[in-house]
Write an enzyme that holds these catalytic residues in place. Structure first.
Site, PDB file in Angstrom:
ATOM      1  N   GLY A   1      70.553 -71.481 125.212  1.00 40.92           N
ATOM      2  CA  GLY A   1      70.007 -72.696 124.696  1.00 40.92           C
ATOM      3  C   GLY A   1      70.340 -73.079 123.040  1.00 40.92           C
ATOM      4  N   THR A   2      69.835 -71.449 122.829  1.00 35.90           N
ATOM      5  CA  THR A   2      68.902 -70.752 120.905  1.00 35.90           C
ATOM      6  C   THR A   2      70.957 -70.850 120.560  1.00 35.90           C
ATOM      7  OG1 THR A   2      67.050 -70.247 122.321  1.00 35.90           O
ATOM      8  CG2 THR A   2      67.994 -69.211 120.019  1.00 35.90           C
TER       9      THR A   2
ATOM     10  N   SER B   1      75.103 -66.790 120.886  1.00 38.18           N
ATOM     11  CA  SER B   1      76.322 -66.679 121.925  1.00 38.18           C
ATOM     12  C   SER B   1      76.397 -68.463 121.565  1.00 38.18           C
ATOM     13  CB  SER B   1      75.346 -66.746 123.432  1.00 38.18           C
ATOM     14  OG  SER B   1      74.316 -66.979 123.105  1.00 38.18           O
TER      15      SER B   1
ATOM     16  N   GLU C   1      88.719 -62.744 101.665  1.00 34.17           N
ATOM     17  CA  GLU C   1      89.774 -62.577 102.326  1.00 34.17           C
ATOM     18  C   GLU C   1      90.497 -62.632 103.365  1.00 34.17           C
ATOM     19  OE1 GLU C   1      91.788 -59.278 100.685  1.00 34.17           O
ATOM     20  OE2 GLU C   1      90.107 -59.025  99.433  1.00 34.17           O
TER      21      GLU C   1
END
Length: 380
Positions: free
Chosen positions: A119-120, A115, A228
């Site tokens: 924070g992570t 996401s 591709e």
């Protein structure tokens, strides 16, 4: 979803009816005792979420070394995820990635799911991308990123985290598919889910990701591989954020009354309700477009449908780019999970379009960033 598509049971064993099926080998590795383990690594700086996997239905599927968690979370802070808490676990993560890469016959690249807002997802993901670029420079890196929705914010500092992670990963990622929570919430409502849970949202995202990766996993008449995507969708390295759309998105009640042709599902892919990010494609111009069909689709119908979309002229292409549609066809029809609101259909299409309209999403984010930064909010 991948397990169901490949006939793999929650304990890693292959379904008896699929013993001759080798399609699972690209996303799963087979152990010496014959069970299948996903070629995946799940990382979180706090242990809570991964603990639910270790005690859940699929606890026997994953190797314990593939679930790496820290002791404290990043507290929605990019700097903690990138520089302090994240630094503590980056080495075990990279060591596990090296081990898994060595276990591949011919590593094509990496799919990174994260996401932008947390924070992570922002800080640690960009640190890991930096290290991946240094160690596996030539391998493709495709991102699936959950973009902060205009009205649904889980943290007030999302604009900061998103801008920082985008700046860091811009040169490391080859192609980044954005998913906007608000657009997914609208899709859930169209499916009759009034109060969507994360499970409902994740299932829709899983269907889209499954369509994009189907040609890497199953045989088909016109398959598209990782490189591709990059070649066809990215005219310049930094413009690598295709707009994703998926059709048909039907509830079980509606599906009984509709038989969607190839032309109808192709047309629906260019409608706003099929898009994974909120933006107006009529105001933008297309630089490239890739249509990935799956299920009961023959090449003639697919070519006719794309020719009709071109002829409409509602989708404008830039002058310097040919109005070519890259078409991929995979014969494996979409699979739905038990209890899913989405209906099982015989054919589906996923459109990946590199369009200037996606800049709307970045403008919204920039405005929020500028608004907060001008007041020096949360700046220490």
């Amino acid at each position: 979803l991948y397990c169901k598509e490949h006939g793999i049971l929650p304990d890693g064993r292959l379904d008896q009816n699929r013993m001759d099926d080798e399609s699972a080998e690209s996303f799963f590795s087979q152990t010496s005792v014959g069970t299948y383990v996903p070629r995946t690594l799940m990382v979180d700086l706090e242990p809570g979420v991964l603990e639910s996997i270790k005690t859940g239905k699929y606890r026997e599927l994953y190797h314990p070394g593939q679930l790496i968690s820290g002791k404290e979370d990043a507290a929605n802070n990019y700097a903690r995820g990138h520089y302090t808490v994240g630094k503590e676990i980056i080495e075990p993560v990279m060591e596990q990635i090296r081990r898994m890469a060595d276990n591949c016959d011919g590593l094509q690249g990496f799919l990174i799911y994260h996401s932008f807002g947390g924070g992570t997802g922002s800080g640690f993901a960009s640190l890991m991308m930096d290290r991946l670029a240094a160690e596996f420079g030539k391998k493709s890196k495709l991102e699936f990123s959950v973009y902060p929705a205009p009205k649904i914010a889980t943290a007030v500092v999302e604009p900061y985290n998103s801008i920082l992670t985008t700046h860091t990963t811009l040169d490391y990622s080859d192609c980044s598919f954005l998913v906007d929570n608000e657009a997914i919430y609208d899709m859930c409502r169209n499916l009759g889910i009034q109060r969507p849970y994360y499970t409902d949202i994740n299932r829709i995202i899983a269907q889209v990701v499954s369509s994009i990766t189907a040609s890497l996993r199953f045989p088909g008449s016109l398959n598209v591989d990782l490189t591709e995507f990059q070649t066809n969708l990215v005219p310049y390295p930094r413009i690598h954020f295709p707009l994703v759309a998926y059709s048909p998105m039907l509830s079980k009640e509606k599906a009984a009354h509709e038989k969607l042709s190839v032309q109808e599902i192709t047309n629906a892919c260019f409608e706003p309700q099929s898009q994974m990010v909120r933006c107006d494609t009529r105001k933008g111009k297309y630089m490239a477009c890739c249509l990935l069909f799956r299920g009961d689709v023959n090449p003639k119908d697919a070519n006719t449908a794309t020719a009709n979309v071109k002829a409409k002229r509602t989708n404008q292409f830039v002058e310097w780019c040919p109005t070519g549609f890259k078409v991929g066809i995979n014969s494996r029809k979409p699979t739905v999970l038990d209890g899913e609101a989405m209906a099982e259909v015989s054919r589906a299409v996923c459109a990946l379009s590199n369009t200037t309209a996606i800049s709307e999403a970045w403008k919204r984010l920039n405005n929020k960033f500028d608004l907060m930064f001008s007041k020096r909010a949360f700046v220490h």
